[in-house]
Motif scaffolding. Structure first.
Motif, PDB file in Angstrom:
ATOM      1  N   TYR A  54       0.947  -1.272  -0.051  1.00  0.00           N
ATOM      2  CA  TYR A  54       0.077  -0.056   0.095  1.00  0.00           C
ATOM      3  C   TYR A  54       0.688   1.267  -0.035  1.00  0.00           C
ATOM      4  CZ  TYR A  54      -4.348  -2.508   0.932  1.00  0.00           C
ATOM      5  OH  TYR A  54      -5.205  -3.346   0.655  1.00  0.00           O
ATOM      6  N   ILE A  55       2.115   1.159   0.810  1.00  0.00           N
ATOM      7  CA  ILE A  55       2.892   2.479   0.836  1.00  0.00           C
ATOM      8  C   ILE A  55       3.356   2.919  -0.558  1.00  0.00           C
ATOM      9  CG2 ILE A  55       4.902   3.268   1.680  1.00  0.00           C
ATOM     10  CD1 ILE A  55       4.121   1.921   4.121  1.00  0.00           C
ATOM     11  N   TYR A  56       3.908   1.749  -1.131  1.00  0.00           N
ATOM     12  CA  TYR A  56       4.570   1.850  -2.543  1.00  0.00           C
ATOM     13  C   TYR A  56       3.495   2.586  -3.456  1.00  0.00           C
ATOM     14  CZ  TYR A  56       8.956  -0.289  -1.247  1.00  0.00           C
ATOM     15  OH  TYR A  56      10.194  -0.536  -0.537  1.00  0.00           O
ATOM     16  N   TRP A  57       2.292   1.623  -3.479  1.00  0.00           N
ATOM     17  CA  TRP A  57       1.194   2.149  -4.464  1.00  0.00           C
ATOM     18  C   TRP A  57       0.985   3.586  -4.107  1.00  0.00           C
ATOM     19  CZ3 TRP A  57      -2.342  -2.252  -6.357  1.00  0.00           C
ATOM     20  CH2 TRP A  57      -2.952  -1.452  -7.567  1.00  0.00           C
ATOM     21  N   ARG A  58       0.653   4.030  -2.958  1.00  0.00           N
ATOM     22  CA  ARG A  58       0.398   5.502  -2.824  1.00  0.00           C
ATOM     23  C   ARG A  58       1.557   6.372  -3.360  1.00  0.00           C
ATOM     24  NH1 ARG A  58      -3.523   4.381   1.437  1.00  0.00           N
ATOM     25  NH2 ARG A  58      -4.727   2.964   0.291  1.00  0.00           N
ATOM     26  N   ALA A  80     -10.057   7.430   3.862  1.00  0.00           N
ATOM     27  CA  ALA A  80      -9.797   7.100   2.425  1.00  0.00           C
ATOM     28  C   ALA A  80      -8.479   7.549   1.844  1.00  0.00           C
ATOM     29  CB  ALA A  80     -11.458   7.406   1.666  1.00  0.00           C
ATOM     30  N   PRO A  81      -8.150   6.829   1.012  1.00  0.00           N
ATOM     31  CA  PRO A  81      -6.817   7.405   0.173  1.00  0.00           C
ATOM     32  C   PRO A  81      -6.960   8.596  -0.416  1.00  0.00           C
ATOM     33  CG  PRO A  81      -7.550   5.569  -0.714  1.00  0.00           C
ATOM     34  CD  PRO A  81      -8.392   5.505   0.428  1.00  0.00           C
ATOM     35  N   ALA A  82      -5.990   9.645  -0.562  1.00  0.00           N
ATOM     36  CA  ALA A  82      -6.302  10.733  -1.238  1.00  0.00           C
ATOM     37  C   ALA A  82      -6.300  10.494  -2.690  1.00  0.00           C
ATOM     38  CB  ALA A  82      -5.247  11.735  -0.782  1.00  0.00           C
ATOM     39  N   LYS A  83      -6.905  11.288  -3.419  1.00  0.00           N
ATOM     40  CA  LYS A  83      -7.011  11.231  -5.021  1.00  0.00           C
ATOM     41  C   LYS A  83      -5.704  11.675  -5.493  1.00  0.00           C
ATOM     42  CE  LYS A  83     -12.058  10.917  -5.384  1.00  0.00           C
ATOM     43  NZ  LYS A  83     -12.997  11.521  -6.230  1.00  0.00           N
ATOM     44  N   PRO A  84      -5.101  11.038  -6.607  1.00  0.00           N
ATOM     45  CA  PRO A  84      -3.971  11.784  -7.148  1.00  0.00           C
ATOM     46  C   PRO A  84      -4.427  13.134  -7.671  1.00  0.00           C
ATOM     47  CG  PRO A  84      -4.860   9.777  -8.146  1.00  0.00           C
ATOM     48  CD  PRO A  84      -5.577   9.842  -7.093  1.00  0.00           C
ATOM     49  N   SER A  85      -3.168  13.787  -7.525  1.00  0.00           N
ATOM     50  CA  SER A  85      -3.295  15.276  -7.874  1.00  0.00           C
ATOM     51  C   SER A  85      -2.734  15.166  -9.608  1.00  0.00           C
ATOM     52  CB  SER A  85      -2.401  16.117  -7.085  1.00  0.00           C
ATOM     53  OG  SER A  85      -1.097  15.701  -7.081  1.00  0.00           O
ATOM     54  N   GLY A  86      -2.857  16.378  -9.983  1.00  0.00           N
ATOM     55  CA  GLY A  86      -2.394  16.247 -11.290  1.00  0.00           C
ATOM     56  C   GLY A  86      -1.086  16.033 -11.763  1.00  0.00           C
ATOM     57  N   GLY A  87      -0.226  16.359 -10.587  1.00  0.00           N
ATOM     58  CA  GLY A  87       1.055  16.105 -10.595  1.00  0.00           C
ATOM     59  C   GLY A  87       1.454  14.925 -10.793  1.00  0.00           C
ATOM     60  N   GLY A  88       0.904  13.791 -10.355  1.00  0.00           N
ATOM     61  CA  GLY A  88       1.250  12.389 -10.501  1.00  0.00           C
ATOM     62  C   GLY A  88       0.512  11.755 -11.400  1.00  0.00           C
ATOM     63  N   LEU A  96       3.784   5.814  -5.493  1.00  0.00           N
ATOM     64  CA  LEU A  96       3.833   5.684  -6.744  1.00  0.00           C
ATOM     65  C   LEU A  96       2.771   6.758  -7.643  1.00  0.00           C
ATOM     66  CD1 LEU A  96       5.039   2.150  -7.590  1.00  0.00           C
ATOM     67  CD2 LEU A  96       6.584   4.202  -7.838  1.00  0.00           C
ATOM     68  N   SER A  97       1.440   6.597  -7.089  1.00  0.00           N
ATOM     69  CA  SER A  97       0.470   7.326  -7.341  1.00  0.00           C
ATOM     70  C   SER A  97       0.353   8.743  -7.356  1.00  0.00           C
ATOM     71  CB  SER A  97      -0.867   6.583  -7.004  1.00  0.00           C
ATOM     72  OG  SER A  97      -0.928   5.346  -7.112  1.00  0.00           O
ATOM     73  N   THR A  98       1.017   9.090  -5.854  1.00  0.00           N
ATOM     74  CA  THR A  98       0.721  10.562  -5.760  1.00  0.00           C
ATOM     75  C   THR A  98       1.907  11.393  -5.866  1.00  0.00           C
ATOM     76  OG1 THR A  98       1.222   9.973  -3.477  1.00  0.00           O
ATOM     77  CG2 THR A  98      -0.975   9.865  -4.129  1.00  0.00           C
ATOM     78  N   ASP A  99       3.211  10.662  -5.622  1.00  0.00           N
ATOM     79  CA  ASP A  99       4.354  11.543  -5.650  1.00  0.00           C
ATOM     80  C   ASP A  99       5.423  10.702  -6.190  1.00  0.00           C
ATOM     81  OD1 ASP A  99       6.254  13.361  -5.402  1.00  0.00           O
ATOM     82  OD2 ASP A  99       6.190  13.518  -2.985  1.00  0.00           O
ATOM     83  N   PRO A 100       5.633  10.726  -7.533  1.00  0.00           N
ATOM     84  CA  PRO A 100       6.935   9.884  -8.034  1.00  0.00           C
ATOM     85  C   PRO A 100       8.197  10.286  -7.512  1.00  0.00           C
ATOM     86  CG  PRO A 100       5.123  10.647  -9.815  1.00  0.00           C
ATOM     87  CD  PRO A 100       4.898  11.377  -8.578  1.00  0.00           C
ATOM     88  N   GLU A 101       8.361  11.692  -7.450  1.00  0.00           N
ATOM     89  CA  GLU A 101       9.842  12.125  -7.124  1.00  0.00           C
ATOM     90  C   GLU A 101       9.908  11.622  -5.562  1.00  0.00           C
ATOM     91  OE1 GLU A 101      12.104  13.294  -8.995  1.00  0.00           O
ATOM     92  OE2 GLU A 101      10.838  12.923 -10.830  1.00  0.00           O
ATOM     93  N   GLY A 102       9.154  11.861  -4.991  1.00  0.00           N
ATOM     94  CA  GLY A 102       9.127  11.364  -3.511  1.00  0.00           C
ATOM     95  C   GLY A 102       9.540   9.754  -3.345  1.00  0.00           C
ATOM     96  N   ALA A 103       8.678   9.107  -4.245  1.00  0.00           N
ATOM     97  CA  ALA A 103       8.831   7.693  -4.478  1.00  0.00           C
ATOM     98  C   ALA A 103      10.542   7.241  -4.522  1.00  0.00           C
ATOM     99  CB  ALA A 103       7.980   6.863  -5.267  1.00  0.00           C
ATOM    100  N   LYS A 104      11.072   7.906  -5.610  1.00  0.00           N
ATOM    101  CA  LYS A 104      12.467   7.973  -5.949  1.00  0.00           C
ATOM    102  C   LYS A 104      13.218   8.386  -4.719  1.00  0.00           C
ATOM    103  CE  LYS A 104      12.506   8.757 -10.970  1.00  0.00           C
ATOM    104  NZ  LYS A 104      13.050   9.253 -11.970  1.00  0.00           N
TER     105      LYS A 104
END
Length: 970
Positions: free
Chosen positions: A523-527, A657-665, A529-537
């Motif tokens: 779940y952490i990786y999914w969130r 509920a998980p936050a909906k992805p913003s346009g940035g992601g 990757l969905s919301t903050d790709p740069e943060g994931a890196k």
């Protein structure tokens, strides 16, 4: 002493009456032989306590041999006959004044060994005289006797001034007297609150003056006491070191290690570096000499050397060859030598050490080989300049294609990559060639880590990870966790290549597994990757800290404590004594808990009065000895119900509920499947117990378990009995020191292995195990347990580092039956008819579907019962199933099940008293659990054994159909 003929079988002779006559005989030879016969019977385990008075009457014999035997008899039976033992006091007092010093010493020693408090006061005056006796043998015996008397009556020893008398003996002219006085004072000080032994310069000089003349064990006592003394200045420390240094040449290994202990402590006080080097150099040869002793002494020496090398690394720096393994060394010595070799490895000798390790890797003992390969990696991590040589040796070992060598080498190289990132990537190709041979989960995890870490440099990284991904659900949890992380790394480094892979692995991790760590990470990786790709890196591809080899490094505080325990058991275990020595007094008969676990409470006519539960403050429970189970145990406040804390932790509010992805992601979200919704988070459960096996029924709740939650079930897997358990920690601190004991029960089930030995469960975590069970005939006690349905059940006590908990657990029918049992019709008939009606029990099983007789038949047969015959009875619609079985304890059990439209009438018979009722109720429980659905009654678990003993359900009154004549049924 007595001839061995006295221990031969003497049928028809040696009875107490005959012995009594012989003991009273005037014939000295006959009297001596009678005493020998009494000792013979006592040694063989016969009860000869009835001869106490006749034996004691022979105490004053001039024959020293007979007197010793009488004293031996007194020591053995005085505890059970304390009133009669007082009869012998006058004899002891008289013997203490005998002209023969051997008799005086023998009398004092025997009085000290008789641990009867009533005799203690009579011992004082003879002991006082013995401490000042002219003969040193009597004085040294009296010194030890003071220590024994202190165990019986500490206050008496202090009040009578015996401790001062022992201190006076420190200046005795006889070395043996001094050493015994030192041993007694040290023991008294260790066990008592009093300051028995005061050490100063004068006392130490007295002890060192007699050191050379003592026996080897006397020297050990003195050296151990000297090691506890801290000199006020370096000059005094230097003087003591000079006095004890010659003891390093002693032939006894214990003396050598005790001397090393003294020297290592005093070296910290010396300020002259030249003197320190001299003394450290002197420590090396004696330790090397110990490696020529027996293998057991070598093992103890090696464990101590590991501690010494940590505090004084240069003590053996030139003796590395001494620790090379020999072909005839036992495995436990070889394993310790490997650790010492790693400690002694340096840039000067690394070539020799690596050649040895490489040679060891070709041995046939896979455990030894794997540790040798691991030691090569530890050398690489320890010595930066030698890392390349170590890696080359590891590559050579991988090329041997020996499976377990290859897998261990891969694990080691993973650690080397952590220590030296981006330095030895050239070996990755060699590692990838061996993917198909990996079957060890740690080796798989290591290989997957390497692929994910260097995914941007391995051209076919996606293909390699794909091989593991195909068997994701069959892999162990560590492999699944590493595969998830490495796939995400690959995706972040090569998004277009691994798009489908990352979707697949995230779906598997979040939807197809019940492992909480794996699911949460997914779940952490999914969130991310969905919301903050740069943060994931930033999170996933962050630089990792380099590692150090701390395999055999001990924390400084513990190391200092272990150095002070050198040559003792603590230095072998590498643990403080309090971690493995329990000095709490255990009840004399604390072997079982079947009678004392339900103490009666007064309440008008002796009936049980239910006490109102009181709120207990949330304080840590005292540590109780698990095996002192005869002590009354307070009734727990509840049986598995939820407390206020449980409610707080299992709030009804749903997770956000998980936050909906913003346009940035948006870009990554498209890669994840065109804006597919994120998976739903699992509902919160109470309490938080990561890894708990929820497929097992709960047997101990948070309240009854004092913060420990247990799920468990007894199972019979192919004839092997196991107690599957899952233990969770819902307290605020770690739980350890687990132990489990099963009380006597209807089928003799007993545990023969430790529960989670050596494990520590942190708060919010859990561990699962399958505890092997055996059947012990001496523990069979057929009776229904209170607070259960009356069927097969066990009483269990579980201990941890905070509390002891008790509960009942009902055992399923398949677990108590011998699988594959068969019974011919003729045997069934004869056995049924041989059992009287009072050996049967009848149960009416309602609440289950009865229309399908085959389903009921199959349900009972799957549990282990064998079908003997089946017939349709009158009135029409009633079918009778005649079945038999044998319990795992070998107890025969027969049953008739009459299936009608209204119910299933179970009639059970067994020749074992009470077993028919236990069997019938267990069958009823099994039918309801298997066929009843919602109608099945919940098992009566979590009910502490200390609660009121509720009677088992009374069997239904037999009707005309109960005692069926079976002669014409077949």
């Amino acid at each position: 002493m007595a001839s061995s003929t006295y221990f031969k079988d003497q049928r028809g002779r040696g009875e107490n009456a005959e012995l009594q006559e012989e003991l009273a005989s005037n014939d000295k030879t006959k009297k001596r032989d009678a005493v020998k016969k009494v000792i013979r019977d006592m040694t063989l385990g016969k009860d000869v306590s009835g001869l106490f008075a006749p034996v004691v009457n022979n105490m004053m014999t001039p024959n020293l041999e007979v007197r010793k035997l009488v004293y031996l008899y007194l020591i053995n039976y005085a505890k059970t006959q304390p009133d009669l033992a007082i009869m012998a006091v006058n004899g002891f007092v008289k013997d203490c004044g005998d002209a023969n010093p051997l008799i005086r010493a023998l009398a004092v020693r025997t009085m000290g060994c008789i641990r009867v408090e009533q005799i203690s006061e009579y011992l004082c005056e003879p002991l006082r005289r013995a401490l000042k006796d002219a003969d040193p043998y009597v004085r040294k015996t009296a010194a030890i006797c003071v220590c024994k008397l202190y165990e019986i009556s500490p206050d008496l020893v202090i009040d009578q001034g015996f401790i001062d008398s022992l201190n006076d003996l420190l200046g005795d002219s006889n070395p043996m007297v001094v050493s015994n006085a030192v041993a007694a004072l040290a023991e008294i000080q260790h066990h008592g609150a009093t300051k028995a032994l005061t050490l100063n310069n004068t006392t130490i000089l007295k002890l060192l003056a007699v050191l050379n003349e003592c026996s080897e064990w006397g020297q050990i006592f003195i050296l151990d006491v000297v090691s506890t003394y801290t000199p006020p200045n370096a000059a005094e420390a230097d003087n003591i070191l000079d006095r004890v240094k010659p003891r390093l040449q002693h032939a006894n290994s214990a003396v050598v290690l005790s001397t090393a202990k003294v020297m290592l402590k005093l070296l910290d006080i010396i300020t002259d570096n030249d003197k320190i080097k001299t003394f450290v150099k002197a420590l090396g040869p004696p330790l090397v000499t110990l490696m020529s002793s027996e293998s057991e002494i070598q093992y103890v020496a090696l464990r101590n050397i590991q501690l010494i090398c940590q505090i004084r690394p240069t003590v053996l720096h030139g003796d590395v060859k001494v620790f090379f393994c020999k072909y005839n060394d036992p495995i436990f010595v070889k394993m310790e030598k490997l650790d010492v070799l790693v400690m002694l490895a340096s840039d000067r000798n690394i070539d020799q050490v690596l050649m040895e390790f490489k040679e060891y890797a070709t041995e046939i003992d896979d455990e030894f080989v794997c540790k040798a390969v691991r030691c090569i990696g530890r050398c690489a991590i320890k010595l930066t300049d030698a890392a390349e040589k170590c890696v080359k040796v590891l590559v050579d070992l991988i090329e041997t294609k020996v499976n377990y060598v290859v897998q261990e080498a891969i694990i080691v190289i993973r650690d080397i990559f952590r220590k030296y990132p981006n330095k030895y990537e050239s070996v990755i190709g060699t590692l990838c060639e061996n993917l198909d041979t990996l079957d060890n989960h740690e080796a798989k995890s290591s290989m997957i880590w390497v692929i994910g870490e260097y995914a941007d440099r391995i051209d076919n990284a996606a293909e390699l990870l794909g091989q593991f991904l195909d068997t994701f659900m069959e892999e162990t949890h560590p492999v699944q966790l590493q595969l998830l992380t490495s796939t995400v790394k690959l995706f972040l480094k090569r998004p277009t290549t691994a798009q489908d892979m990352v979707k697949k692995v995230l779906a598997l991790a979040t939807q197809s597994t019940d492992h909480p760590d794996l699911r949460d990470r997914g779940y952490i990786y999914w969130r991310l990757l969905s919301t903050d790709p740069e943060g994931a890196k930033t999170v996933v591809l962050a630089d990792k800290p380099t590692i150090e080899d701390d395999t055999n490094q001990t924390e400084p505080a513990l190391l200092n404590d272990l150095i002070s325990q050198l040559s003792n058991l603590a230095s072998v275990y590498h643990k403080r004594p309090q971690q493995f020595v329990d000095r709490k007094k255990v009840a004399a008969d604390g072997d079982d808990f079947e009678e004392a676990d339900e103490p009666e409470r007064a309440g008008g006519g002796g009936e049980y009065v239910e006490e109102e539960a009181t709120t207990v403050p949330d304080t840590p429970a005292p540590v109780i000895d698990m095996l002192s189970l005869d002590d009354p145990v307070p009734a727990p406040s509840g049986g598995g119900g939820s407390s206020g804390l449980d409610d707080l932790l299992s709030m009804d509010s749903k997770p956000a509920a998980p936050a909906k992805p913003s346009g940035g992601g948006g870009d990554l979200l498209d890669l994840m499947g065109g804006g597919a919704p994120a998976p739903k988070a699992p509902a919160a459960s109470a309490p938080s117990t990561a890894g708990m096996d929820n497929s097992l029924p709960e047997i101990l709740g948070t309240v009854a378990g004092k913060g420990m939650i247990m799920r468990g079930k007894v199972v019979n897997e192919g004839g092997s009995l196991k107690y599957k358990l899952s233990v969770a920690n819902n307290t605020q601190g770690p739980l350890s020191g687990f132990a489990l004991q099963i009380n006597k029960n209807s089928f003799g089930l007993a545990s023969v292995a430790g529960l989670l030995e050596g494990s520590t469960i942190m708060p919010g975590q859990s561990q699962s195990t399958a505890l092997p069970l055996v059947v012990q005939q001496d523990r069979v006690d057929v009776k229904p347990l209170p607070n259960t349905s009356g069927g097969a059940a066990i009483q269990v006590a579980v201990k941890n580092s905070q509390a002891v908990c008790y509960f009942n657990d009902e055992v399923p029918l398949p677990a108590i039956l011998e699988q594959g049992f068969s019974l011919p019709q003729g045997d069934y008939l004869s056995q049924w008819q041989s059992m009287a009606a009072d050996k049967q029990n009848i149960r009416e099983v309602t609440g289950i579907p009865t229309g399908n007789v085959d389903a009921i038949d199959n349900c009972l047969k799957s549990a282990g019962l064998c079908l003997v015959a089946r017939r349709v009875m009158q009135p029409a619609g009633t079918t009778a199933l005649y079945m038999g079985g044998k319990s795992v304890a070998g107890q025969p059990m027969l049953m008739e099940a009459q299936v009608s439209a209204a119910a299933v009438r179970v009639t059970a018979r067994s020749p074992v008293p009470n077993l028919a009722a236990v069997f019938a109720i267990t069958v009823e429980r099994h039918l309801k659990a298997s066929l009843g659905g919602a109608a099945a009654a919940a098992p009566a678990a979590n009910i502490p054994t200390m609660m009121a003993a509720a009677p088992a359900p009374a069997p239904a009154a037999p009707s005309s159909g109960g005692n069926v004549d079976l002669l014409g049924l077949f």
